[in-house]
Design a protein around this motif. Structure first.
Motif, PDB file in Angstrom:
ATOM      1  N   GLU A   1      36.247  48.955 -24.771  1.00 48.73           N
ATOM      2  CA  GLU A   1      36.119  50.273 -25.380  1.00 48.73           C
ATOM      3  C   GLU A   1      37.337  50.657 -26.204  1.00 48.73           C
ATOM      4  O   GLU A   1      37.205  51.188 -27.309  1.00 48.73           O
ATOM      5  CB  GLU A   1      35.890  51.332 -24.291  1.00 48.73           C
ATOM      6  CG  GLU A   1      34.521  51.260 -23.628  1.00 48.73           C
ATOM      7  CD  GLU A   1      34.326  52.366 -22.613  1.00 48.73           C
ATOM      8  OE1 GLU A   1      35.302  53.113 -22.359  1.00 48.73           O
ATOM      9  OE2 GLU A   1      33.210  52.492 -22.076  1.00 48.73           O
ATOM     10  N   PHE A   2      38.533  50.401 -25.669  1.00 47.13           N
ATOM     11  CA  PHE A   2      39.754  50.867 -26.319  1.00 47.13           C
ATOM     12  C   PHE A   2      40.433  49.793 -27.168  1.00 47.13           C
ATOM     13  O   PHE A   2      41.286  50.101 -27.995  1.00 47.13           O
ATOM     14  CB  PHE A   2      40.743  51.382 -25.265  1.00 47.13           C
ATOM     15  CG  PHE A   2      40.350  52.689 -24.652  1.00 47.13           C
ATOM     16  CD1 PHE A   2      40.792  53.880 -25.189  1.00 47.13           C
ATOM     17  CD2 PHE A   2      39.525  52.727 -23.544  1.00 47.13           C
ATOM     18  CE1 PHE A   2      40.432  55.099 -24.625  1.00 47.13           C
ATOM     19  CE2 PHE A   2      39.150  53.927 -22.966  1.00 47.13           C
ATOM     20  CZ  PHE A   2      39.595  55.124 -23.514  1.00 47.13           C
ATOM     21  N   GLY A   3      40.073  48.519 -26.961  1.00 48.04           N
ATOM     22  CA  GLY A   3      40.678  47.449 -27.734  1.00 48.04           C
ATOM     23  C   GLY A   3      42.088  47.131 -27.287  1.00 48.04           C
ATOM     24  O   GLY A   3      42.483  47.388 -26.148  1.00 48.04           O
ATOM     25  N   GLY A   4      42.859  46.574 -28.212  1.00 50.89           N
ATOM     26  CA  GLY A   4      44.223  46.164 -27.892  1.00 50.89           C
ATOM     27  C   GLY A   4      44.320  44.665 -27.727  1.00 50.89           C
ATOM     28  O   GLY A   4      43.315  43.949 -27.798  1.00 50.89           O
ATOM     29  N   PRO A   5      45.530  44.131 -27.537  1.00 50.71           N
ATOM     30  CA  PRO A   5      45.711  42.685 -27.339  1.00 50.71           C
ATOM     31  C   PRO A   5      44.847  42.176 -26.196  1.00 50.71           C
ATOM     32  O   PRO A   5      44.778  42.790 -25.133  1.00 50.71           O
ATOM     33  CB  PRO A   5      47.212  42.561 -27.015  1.00 50.71           C
ATOM     34  CG  PRO A   5      47.834  43.775 -27.622  1.00 50.71           C
ATOM     35  CD  PRO A   5      46.810  44.858 -27.501  1.00 50.71           C
TER      36      PRO A   5
ATOM     37  N   MET B   1      36.891  35.917 -27.755  1.00 52.14           N
ATOM     38  CA  MET B   1      36.803  35.752 -29.202  1.00 52.14           C
ATOM     39  C   MET B   1      35.509  36.305 -29.793  1.00 52.14           C
ATOM     40  O   MET B   1      35.360  36.421 -31.009  1.00 52.14           O
ATOM     41  CB  MET B   1      36.923  34.264 -29.566  1.00 52.14           C
ATOM     42  CG  MET B   1      38.297  33.647 -29.337  1.00 52.14           C
ATOM     43  SD  MET B   1      39.589  34.317 -30.428  1.00 52.14           S
ATOM     44  CE  MET B   1      40.361  35.550 -29.362  1.00 52.14           C
ATOM     45  N   ALA B   2      34.549  36.659 -28.921  1.00 52.36           N
ATOM     46  CA  ALA B   2      33.264  37.181 -29.401  1.00 52.36           C
ATOM     47  C   ALA B   2      33.233  38.699 -29.458  1.00 52.36           C
ATOM     48  O   ALA B   2      32.243  39.274 -29.925  1.00 52.36           O
ATOM     49  CB  ALA B   2      32.130  36.682 -28.504  1.00 52.36           C
ATOM     50  N   VAL B   3      34.293  39.368 -28.998  1.00 53.46           N
ATOM     51  CA  VAL B   3      34.260  40.833 -28.954  1.00 53.46           C
ATOM     52  C   VAL B   3      34.717  41.404 -30.290  1.00 53.46           C
ATOM     53  O   VAL B   3      35.302  40.711 -31.130  1.00 53.46           O
ATOM     54  CB  VAL B   3      35.136  41.383 -27.808  1.00 53.46           C
ATOM     55  CG1 VAL B   3      34.762  40.741 -26.485  1.00 53.46           C
ATOM     56  CG2 VAL B   3      36.619  41.169 -28.102  1.00 53.46           C
ATOM     57  N   ASN B   4      34.465  42.680 -30.463  1.00 56.68           N
ATOM     58  CA  ASN B   4      34.866  43.380 -31.683  1.00 56.68           C
ATOM     59  C   ASN B   4      35.398  44.748 -31.288  1.00 56.68           C
ATOM     60  O   ASN B   4      34.643  45.633 -30.905  1.00 56.68           O
ATOM     61  CB  ASN B   4      33.674  43.526 -32.629  1.00 56.68           C
ATOM     62  CG  ASN B   4      34.044  44.278 -33.904  1.00 56.68           C
ATOM     63  OD1 ASN B   4      35.221  44.481 -34.197  1.00 56.68           O
ATOM     64  ND2 ASN B   4      33.033  44.694 -34.655  1.00 56.68           N
TER      65      ASN B   4
END
Length: 386
Positions: A233-237, A246-249
């Motif tokens: 939800e929040f992303g980041g490293p 590697m499949a997430v965005n």
């Protein structure tokens, strides 16, 4: 950038991602990097790239800019920054950009795509090796005491690693080699970028559903279900425990899909403002003025983030920073041509370029000799007016 750094990332009522964070997080910095690539292209000839002596001079100037950004950025990291500064990474981008300033537009497009597609996997592999320590905020001290870790952090495992972010720089350079004054180019950027971004979001959603990405991550990762959901939800490293990451965005996840979608959005936004600038240039002066001195503005923003109680009164400090940037930018543009830090880096790089590459062409530089010959033979009144 100011909004992302200063406003809360969580919605206080739901605990989920705030609306402002959804809109700007992961989009501001890529646009920042894309514009840096456009600037590199414009500095080296725009639609017609420099060659010969001018290109050699350009490369020295860019190298000087890169070193100033690298040293200055690491010096700012001595401050207690609550955010990650992109300036040291910018220095690496510019150093790597030297290799591409003489390239043709289609070559830049190919390299940008290659960094977006293969860079994330290579960076993930370097992280999985665990042979290096990630240094999130490299300083001049760590650059001397742990030089290899600093280099690898800036290139592969840091917050804005060059292995992935060079995709934005090279894409910007490719755009800068186009005729950005043409309305057709504006339309292509606006609608083409929006289309690519939309398709990327659809592909990302389908991959998550078809391959059950959260479930596969839960099987292979050492994180809990709540922690995985938080990252999605929040992303980041991203963690290095599974290749399924590697499949997430998500914002700042530095995956192929993330790079493609954020780059497409940045291109579309740039197209919108280029289009607006063709008939509303004066109306956009309040943005163009601070935009012409982003090095100064960004550095001042970092200093304020380090020492002001921004998170105690986020709305007040956000509005204050934006208002101050506009007013100071407009006033400075009226009184002076360049921002203070922009003037320093411009003077330094030009001095270095002209000192390293003298005006007299080197022996064997046939292109420069032909140009000089053509100018000398031009009839009176038709020479190069500069």
């Amino acid at each position: 950038m100011i909004i992302v750094h200063s406003m809360p990332s969580r919605n206080p009522d739901t605990g989920g991602v705030s609306l402002l964070h959804q809109i700007f997080s992961g989009h501001a910095a890529p646009l920042f990097a894309l514009l840096a690539g456009v600037s590199l292209a414009l500095l080296t000839g725009g639609a017609t790239a420099h060659d010969g002596r001018r290109l050699r001079c350009d490369r020295v100037m860019i190298m000087t800019r890169a070193l100033v950004l690298l040293v200055f950025g690491m010096a700012l990291n001595f401050m207690p920054l609550p955010v990650f500064s992109i300036l040291p990474f910018y220095g690496i981008y510019f150093l790597m950009g030297i290799l591409f300033v003489g390239a043709r537009s289609y070559t830049l497009w190919l390299w940008a795509g290659s960094f977006a597609l293969f860079g994330p996997f290579l960076a993930h592999a370097v992280g999985q090796s665990e042979a290096f320590e990630s240094i999130s905020a490299p300083t001049l001290v760590t650059a001397v005491s742990e030089p290899l870790d600093v280099i690898v952090s800036l290139v592969a495992v840091g917050y804005y690693p060059a292995l992935t972010w060079m995709a934005y720089i090279l894409l910007g350079m490719a755009l800068g080699r186009m005729d950005l004054s043409r309305r057709r180019v504006h339309y292509l950027m606006m609608f083409g970028g929006a289309l690519v971004a939309g398709v990327t979001v659809v592909i990302s959603s389908l991959l998550v559903r078809w391959f059950d990405i959260p479930g596969r991550l839960l099987e292979q990762s050492w994180l809990t279900d709540a922690e995985i959901t938080e990252i999605l939800e929040f992303g980041g490293p991203l963690p290095i425990d599974s290749w399924w990451w590697m499949a997430v965005n998500g914002p700042h996840t530095n995956t192929p899909l993330s790079l493609l979608s954020t780059a497409a959005i940045a291109v579309s936004v740039l197209g919108v403002f280029l289009f607006l600038g063709t008939f509303a240039e004066r109306a956009l002066a309040f943005l163009a003025a601070p935009g012409s001195m982003t090095f100064t503005m960004y550095s001042a923003h970092l200093v304020l983030m380090a020492f002001a109680p921004v998170y105690s009164y986020p709305v007040f400090w956000t509005l204050l920073q934006i208002t101050a940037a506009i007013i100071v930018g407009l006033a400075w543009s009226i009184l002076f041509r360049q921002g203070p830090l922009e003037r320093v880096i411009s003077k330094t790089s030009k001095w270095a370029g002209h000192a390293a590459v003298p005006e007299t062409p080197r022996r064997g530089d046939s292109k420069d000799r032909r140009k000089n010959s053509a100018v000398s033979k031009a009839p009176p009144g038709r020479g190069n007016r500069g």
